[in-house]
Each structure stands twice: as structure tokens, then as C-alpha cells.
Scaffold this motif. Structure first.
Motif, mmCIF file in Angstrom:
data_model
loop_
_atom_site.group_PDB
_atom_site.id
_atom_site.type_symbol
_atom_site.label_atom_id
_atom_site.label_comp_id
_atom_site.label_asym_id
_atom_site.label_seq_id
_atom_site.Cartn_x
_atom_site.Cartn_y
_atom_site.Cartn_z
ATOM 1 N N GLY A 72 39.526 44.189 39.246
ATOM 2 C CA GLY A 72 38.211 43.815 39.758
ATOM 3 C C GLY A 72 38.138 42.409 40.332
ATOM 4 O O GLY A 72 37.121 42.021 40.893
ATOM 5 N N GLN A 73 39.201 41.620 40.196
ATOM 6 C CA GLN A 73 39.219 40.260 40.737
ATOM 7 C C GLN A 73 39.617 40.327 42.212
ATOM 8 O O GLN A 73 40.727 40.731 42.548
ATOM 9 C CB GLN A 73 40.203 39.388 39.962
ATOM 10 N N ALA A 95 40.090 32.077 47.051
ATOM 11 C CA ALA A 95 40.385 32.767 45.796
ATOM 12 C C ALA A 95 41.886 32.839 45.516
ATOM 13 O O ALA A 95 42.308 32.745 44.364
ATOM 14 C CB ALA A 95 39.785 34.169 45.801
ATOM 15 N N LEU A 142 43.594 31.278 42.170
ATOM 16 C CA LEU A 142 44.371 32.117 41.269
ATOM 17 C C LEU A 142 45.778 31.552 41.090
ATOM 18 O O LEU A 142 46.290 31.489 39.962
ATOM 19 C CB LEU A 142 44.421 33.556 41.789
ATOM 20 N N PRO A 196 46.216 39.516 40.283
ATOM 21 C CA PRO A 196 44.797 39.348 39.932
ATOM 22 C C PRO A 196 44.376 40.359 38.865
ATOM 23 O O PRO A 196 44.950 41.450 38.767
ATOM 24 C CB PRO A 196 44.062 39.602 41.247
ATOM 25 N N ALA A 197 43.391 39.980 38.067
ATOM 26 C CA ALA A 197 42.860 40.882 37.040
ATOM 27 C C ALA A 197 42.149 42.050 37.717
ATOM 28 O O ALA A 197 41.698 41.931 38.860
ATOM 29 C CB ALA A 197 41.887 40.115 36.141
ATOM 30 N N SER A 233 45.586 28.691 38.764
ATOM 31 C CA SER A 233 45.279 29.090 37.386
ATOM 32 C C SER A 233 46.483 29.653 36.639
ATOM 33 O O SER A 233 46.534 29.588 35.415
ATOM 34 C CB SER A 233 44.125 30.102 37.356
ATOM 35 N N VAL A 252 40.773 39.182 45.849
ATOM 36 C CA VAL A 252 41.548 38.180 46.571
ATOM 37 C C VAL A 252 41.550 38.622 48.036
ATOM 38 O O VAL A 252 42.336 39.482 48.424
ATOM 39 C CB VAL A 252 42.988 38.049 46.038
#
Length: 125
Positions: A66-67, A91, A95, A63-64, A98, A69
């Protein structure tokens, strides 16, 4: 281009015991699905392995910054043959989609107060 994604994590059984002791059901329900709890019988060693599995999957998904999960969006459950499998929701599922991530394989182990997990998947991005 297909790439291999991996994630590994190590968890201390004592940390799970401390979480259960300090927070009880709130701790268990925040981190684990009902099926994970049923599969493990709330055994701290097995829960620590599931926790390591969840973290390994999140590392694999990358995950980026601050993203979020949530760990409950990653379930490590047993299939009909007793092997651990990963089920994603929320989430984590978004992800994985994506990044073009296919099914995630996971391996768990626990011994002498530690639990380790490795997750592997193929990704199309």
C-alpha cells in the motif's frame, strides 16, 4: 549490518508502444521525466528499458504493501559517459533514506522486443 539489495524487472516494448498509442503525451509524462525522454528520444525500446529500470529500483527499495512510490520519483538517466544512473526524488528518495540505502547502480538491456534491468545497492538497515 550492511546488506545487498537487488531488484530485477522485464518489460515488453509492445506494452510501451501500446501505452503511447493509447494515451500519447499523458502516458509519457506520467511515467518518465523530461530528462529520461530527452535521453531516449522517446524511442520505445529505450523507454521500455527505463521502465524496467524504474521497476527494478522500486523492487530493491521494497515498499510496504500500500506504500506508493510513483515511477516518476525514480529516474534512470545517462551520466556524462553515457552510462545509466539512478536519480531518486519524492517518495522514492524518502524510502531509500529510511532503509539506509546508498547509491543505486542499474544495468539496462533491450533486445527482440524485451527490456531487462537489474538494480543493486548497499543498505545499512
Amino acid at each position: 549490518m550492511t546488506t545487498i539489495r537487488t531488484g530485477t524487472d522485464l518489460a515488453a516494448v509492445d506494452d510501451v508502444v501500446a501505452g503511447i498509442t493509447a494515451h500519447g503525451e499523458r502516458y509519457l509524462d506520467r511515467l518518465f521525466t523530461a530528462r529520461e525522454r530527452a535521453d531516449t528520444g522517446d524511442d520505445p525500446e529505450r523507454l521500455a528499458a527505463r521502465f524496467a529500470g524504474k521497476e527494478a529500483v522500486v523492487k530493491l527499495l521494497r515498499p510496504a504493501p500500500g506504500q506508493a512510490v510513483p515511477l516518476r520519483d525514480v529516474a534512470v538517466v545517462l551520466d556524462a559517459g553515457g552510462a545509466p544512473v539512478v536519480e531518486l526524488s519524492g517518495a522514492a528518495a524518502a524510502l531509500a533514506e529510511s532503509v539506509g540505502c546508498g547509491p543505486i547502480a542499474v544495468s539496462l538491456a533491450h533486445e527482440r522486443g524485451l527490456a531487462v534491468a537489474t538494480a543493486v545497492a548497499l543498505s545499512e538497515r
